[in-house]
Design a protein around this motif. Structure first.
Motif, PDB file in Angstrom:
ATOM      1  N   ASN A 105       0.819  -1.220   0.000  1.00  0.00           N
ATOM      2  CA  ASN A 105       0.000   0.000   0.000  1.00  0.00           C
ATOM      3  C   ASN A 105       0.848   1.264   0.000  1.00  0.00           C
ATOM      4  OD1 ASN A 105       0.857   0.286   2.708  1.00  0.00           O
ATOM      5  ND2 ASN A 105      -0.969  -0.761   3.488  1.00  0.00           N
ATOM      6  N   SER A 136     -17.389  -7.921  -2.756  1.00  0.00           N
ATOM      7  CA  SER A 136     -17.403  -7.669  -1.310  1.00  0.00           C
ATOM      8  C   SER A 136     -18.555  -8.406  -0.644  1.00  0.00           C
ATOM      9  CB  SER A 136     -17.510  -6.164  -1.028  1.00  0.00           C
ATOM     10  OG  SER A 136     -18.691  -5.634  -1.599  1.00  0.00           O
ATOM     11  N   GLU A 142     -12.518  -5.796  -0.670  1.00  0.00           N
ATOM     12  CA  GLU A 142     -13.010  -4.756   0.250  1.00  0.00           C
ATOM     13  C   GLU A 142     -13.714  -5.376   1.455  1.00  0.00           C
ATOM     14  OE1 GLU A 142     -14.549  -3.805  -3.209  1.00  0.00           O
ATOM     15  OE2 GLU A 142     -12.578  -3.025  -3.705  1.00  0.00           O
ATOM     16  N   GLY A 185     -11.987  -4.105   7.953  1.00  0.00           N
ATOM     17  CA  GLY A 185     -10.828  -3.980   8.830  1.00  0.00           C
ATOM     18  C   GLY A 185     -10.307  -5.328   9.295  1.00  0.00           C
ATOM     19  N   GLY A 230     -12.939  -7.888   8.522  1.00  0.00           N
ATOM     20  CA  GLY A 230     -12.477  -8.426   7.248  1.00  0.00           C
ATOM     21  C   GLY A 230     -11.972  -9.847   7.360  1.00  0.00           C
ATOM     22  N   SER A 255      -8.133  -9.621   1.723  1.00  0.00           N
ATOM     23  CA  SER A 255      -8.111  -8.162   1.561  1.00  0.00           C
ATOM     24  C   SER A 255      -8.591  -7.474   2.830  1.00  0.00           C
ATOM     25  CB  SER A 255      -9.007  -7.746   0.382  1.00  0.00           C
ATOM     26  OG  SER A 255      -8.537  -8.297  -0.822  1.00  0.00           O
ATOM     27  N   SER A 271      -8.346  -3.835   5.444  1.00  0.00           N
ATOM     28  CA  SER A 271      -7.896  -2.469   5.706  1.00  0.00           C
ATOM     29  C   SER A 271      -6.933  -2.539   6.889  1.00  0.00           C
ATOM     30  CB  SER A 271      -9.082  -1.551   6.008  1.00  0.00           C
ATOM     31  OG  SER A 271      -9.964  -1.500   4.908  1.00  0.00           O
ATOM     32  N   GLU A 288      -2.447  -9.313   6.422  1.00  0.00           N
ATOM     33  CA  GLU A 288      -3.160 -10.135   5.444  1.00  0.00           C
ATOM     34  C   GLU A 288      -2.484 -11.496   5.294  1.00  0.00           C
ATOM     35  OE1 GLU A 288      -4.954  -6.681   2.460  1.00  0.00           O
ATOM     36  OE2 GLU A 288      -3.466  -8.094   1.712  1.00  0.00           O
TER      37      GLU A 288
END
Length: 379
Positions: free
Chosen positions: A41, A189, A215, A218, A222, A245, A247, A253
């Motif tokens: 990122n 998503s 998407e 978090g 996530g 994936s 945030s 990850e």
């Protein structure tokens, strides 16, 4: 080595048969291990920051890393990034076919493109020629959030049929140019949408599939969402490479991806911790102990198991199934199990250090046994 699935058939996962491609020196598909990916990122044009982040992901065990290449400054920096990385680099390209040409020449192991979105047939042909000349694979990346207008008009909304049709359209373009070193993702998503699309695509193609719930959210939300979607697909044998994936930082990850594969018994790396949620019966602070152990044991790559339970209700039973176990006892003295057998006691003070030393010693023992068991090459 004993095949545990034959002893416990309810653990057996029959993997979908796919053909194998190479992403750099990493095989994807066929009978190759399911690989774990992430994406940087940082600004790709900042080579030093990107390389530093890649290094942290490598330490977490990543197999393949994707970097975004939105501009010429990024593809210029890519050459240095590829040289510094110890894992294959995938260049993420959207719309600008020249970025794909530059990334292929810079040493990318794979190009993430949608052939239908990069212009004319001749432009696609140029990208394919560059991929072939540089030994690049291609990942077709269909996403529910960026479906083609004609498909949205045809189906009214993103749906499994639309995602699969988009994927098949992009596949046809590559195959029309005699290119077959590709893998495909149909991400969404919405967990239900993604799972249904992957299931349908898996029944229609034999190429490797890259799994992801895009998407997803978090770190906690996530992880849960990805685990549901990817877990359903992996359990049914679908998937050759995964990206969780989040945030969150990319190394997180990677860790979640390995935990997911580990939970399904698909791929083991490092210490699998079995621990209780704790209650009033606990003989030591289980939550804080587990937090410290997980942090201190990240450097262990050897597959092994550790049980950490606060009391004797389930502790001995879990310890019998793990390489090392500790069960809470009274008066600040706790029982340590080695290979499922009671061995000695440990006091509260220094318990974490003691367990870390035991795990390190066990990992070394397992590695040594594995090395000794390797067949000697015939002279």
């Amino acid at each position: 080595m004993t095949d545990m699935s034959s002893l416990r058939p309810w653990r057996h996962i029959e993997r979908r048969k796919s053909r194998q491609i190479m992403v750099g020196n990493v095989p994807v598909g066929g009978d190759a291990p399911i690989t774990v990916q992430t994406m940087t990122n940082t600004l790709t044009s900042d080579a030093r920051a990107t390389i530093d982040q890649i290094r942290r992901c490598e330490e977490a065990g990543v197999d393949i890393i994707r970097v975004s290449c939105p501009d010429v400054e990024s593809t210029t920096a890519l050459r240095e990034i590829v040289r510094a990385a110890n894992v294959p680099i995938v260049a993420d390209i959207h719309f600008h076919y020249r970025r794909a040409l530059e990334a292929a020449d810079a040493g990318a192991a794979c190009l993430r493109i949608n052939p239908g979105n990069i212009g004319s047939s001749e432009r696609v042909a140029e990208v394919v020629r560059a991929a072939k000349a540089n030994g690049c694979a291609i990942r077709i990346g269909v996403n529910a959030g960026s479906l083609e207008k004609d498909l949205l008009e045809k189906y009214g909304e993103p749906c499994p049929e639309a995602l699969v049709e988009s994927a098949l359209d992009h596949i046809r373009i590559l195959e029309d140019h005699d290119f077959h070193e590709y893998k495909v993702a149909v991400k969404a998503s919405d967990v239900f949408l993604a799972v249904a699309a992957y299931q349908e695509l898996a029944s229609q193609v034999d190429c490797p599939l890259h799994l992801g719930i895009t998407e997803a959210g978090g770190l906690i939300g996530g992880t849960v969402k990805s685990s549901i979607g990817l877990g359903m697909l992996l359990w049914s044998g679908i998937g050759d490479t995964i990206r969780v994936s989040l945030s969150a930082e990319p190394e997180e990850e990677v860790r979640v991806g390995y935990h997911l594969l580990k939970a399904l018994g698909i791929r083991n790396r490092g210490v699998r911790v079995i621990s209780c949620p704790s209650c009033a019966r606990q003989g030591f602070d289980v939550i804080r102990t587990v937090e410290k152990l997980e942090e201190r044991l990240q450097h262990i790559r050897t597959p092994m198991s550790l049980s950490v339970l606060g009391c004797v209700v389930n502790g001995p039973g879990e310890a019998r199934e793990t390489d090392i176990g500790v069960t809470g006892g009274g008066n600040g003295k706790h029982m340590v199990y080695l290979s499922g057998v009671t061995d000695h006691h440990v006091a509260d003070e220094g318990m974490v250090d003691h367990i870390v030393r035991l795990v390190e010693a066990k990992a070394a023992e397992i590695e040594a046994a594995g090395a000794a068991a390797e067949p000697v090459a015939a002279e």
